[in-house]
Motif scaffolding. Structure first.
Motif, PDB file in Angstrom:
ATOM      1  N   TYR A 160       0.857  -1.188   0.000  1.00  0.00           N
ATOM      2  CA  TYR A 160       0.000   0.000   0.000  1.00  0.00           C
ATOM      3  C   TYR A 160       0.889   1.231   0.000  1.00  0.00           C
ATOM      4  N   THR A 162       0.530   5.315  -0.642  1.00  0.00           N
ATOM      5  CA  THR A 162      -0.369   6.448  -0.812  1.00  0.00           C
ATOM      6  C   THR A 162       0.462   7.719  -0.694  1.00  0.00           C
ATOM      7  N   ARG A 164       2.192  11.205  -0.352  1.00  0.00           N
ATOM      8  CA  ARG A 164       1.894  12.430   0.383  1.00  0.00           C
ATOM      9  C   ARG A 164       2.973  13.467   0.092  1.00  0.00           C
ATOM     10  N   VAL A 231       4.411   6.348   2.055  1.00  0.00           N
ATOM     11  CA  VAL A 231       3.808   7.587   1.577  1.00  0.00           C
ATOM     12  C   VAL A 231       4.754   8.289   0.607  1.00  0.00           C
ATOM     13  N   THR A 247      -1.132   6.560  -6.136  1.00  0.00           N
ATOM     14  CA  THR A 247      -1.459   5.541  -5.137  1.00  0.00           C
ATOM     15  C   THR A 247      -1.343   4.159  -5.769  1.00  0.00           C
ATOM     16  N   ARG A 249      -2.197   0.080  -4.578  1.00  0.00           N
ATOM     17  CA  ARG A 249      -2.742  -0.807  -3.546  1.00  0.00           C
ATOM     18  C   ARG A 249      -2.847  -2.213  -4.127  1.00  0.00           C
ATOM     19  N   SER A 261     -10.281  -2.434  -4.590  1.00  0.00           N
ATOM     20  CA  SER A 261     -10.096  -0.985  -4.720  1.00  0.00           C
ATOM     21  C   SER A 261     -11.422  -0.238  -4.745  1.00  0.00           C
TER      22      SER A 261
END
Length: 314
Positions: A160, A162, A164, A231, A247, A249, A261
């Protein structure tokens, strides 16, 4: 119709709680945040009282509790920074309301014991948002695992990422004491999901831990799991980066990708429906995941031998 109060109204996840309160036919009557960028409230509950000081919010909730009418707060939804969840759940219970708290419930497993005592004292309940437990793909996978006849344990890879921006490490999310670190802040619901599907945790090894990423190996009753959380945009696979995605996943079980998802935006409403029907996930359901991330936070870093996530080869 139930009356709700919301703590953390300016936060990223707060709009999903507002949507869930509205979608389930209930009313948000009071909201709190130290920041006043909360215009989103107008789209859902324009008549809600709003406070930027906890003391005034506390007084308002107490006045409603003492009123001899139907204005009493029934639920307090908690979307505040992670390190404040414990205190805000205690406030909710002592105010005569049930709590609905975002993940992570608390930062350390012993905090759960104190909350159990307050539940017993007040007769009110803590509910938590473990949204992956109500995701149809995850529920179906859990049933397949329960009914499966596989010899040995499943091999699972959890990835995962994501992305930032630079703001992340300057906010409370970048403060280990406030967020609990990467594994706690963005991973705790995944670790709960793994426990939910594959049973009790039997082993926990950490191979990497930094401000922006963490990785390790977990062994459950029915699975061996290599995990990687980040991140950092540079960790997004090249194909996805080139396609403009920030992102990534992925969960694979025995080499097969589990598609989960879709449907994330509706899971809070589904969680609220379960809570309002008396089927919410309480304190004890959180214990394994909270203990897992607390152990990850404090673990010594193991060398890259044996089972480790392939992204660590970079």
């Amino acid at each position: 119709m139930k009356n709700f109060a919301l703590i953390g109204a300016a936060g990223y996840i707060a709009p999903r709680h507002m949507q869930a309160i509205k979608a389930t036919g209930n009313d948000l009557v009071a909201a709190l945040d130290i920041n006043d960028s909360v215009g989103i409230i107008d789209s859902h509950f324009p008549n809600a009282e709003f406070f930027t000081e906890f003391e005034r919010f506390d007084r308002h909730v107490d006045k409603l509790r003492r009123a001899d009418d139907n204005r009493k707060i029934n639920y307090v939804s908690i979307c505040s920074p992670n390190y404040l969840h414990d205190s805000h759940m205690r406030f909710a219970l002592r105010s005569g309301a049930d709590a609905i708290c975002e993940k992570p419930l608390v930062l350390n497993p012993w905090n759960i014991d104190g909350l159990l005592d307050i539940e017993k004292d007040t007769g009110h309940k803590v509910n938590t948002i473990l949204q992956l437990r109500v995701h149809p793909s995850i529920v179906a996978l859990r049933e397949r695992v329960k009914q499966g006849a596989k010899n040995g344990k499943h091999d699972v890879d959890l990835t995962y990422i994501t992305s930032r921006g630079h703001w992340y490490l300057q906010s409370w999310k970048g403060d280990l004491k406030k967020s609990g670190g990467i594994a706690t802040n963005i991973g705790v619901h995944f670790f709960d999901m793994l426990h939910f599907i594959f049973g009790e945790l039997q082993g926990n090894v950490v191979h990497h831990s930094s401000d922006t990423k963490a990785a390790g190996f977990l062994e459950y009753e029915k699975a061996r799991v290599r995990w990687f959380l980040s991140v950092d945009f540079e960790d997004v696979p090249e194909a996805q980066r080139n396609a403009g995605q920030r992102t990534f996943r992925s969960i694979t079980v025995d080499g097969d990708e589990i598609e989960f998802s879709g449907g994330f935006t509706d899971l809070h409403t589904r969680s609220y429906e379960e809570i309002l029907a008396g089927r919410g996930f309480g304190l004890e359901e959180n214990r394994t995941a909270i203990a897992t991330v607390a152990e990850i936070r404090n673990a010594a870093i193991a060398p890259l031998v044996g089972d480790y996530h392939p992204f660590l080869k970079k």
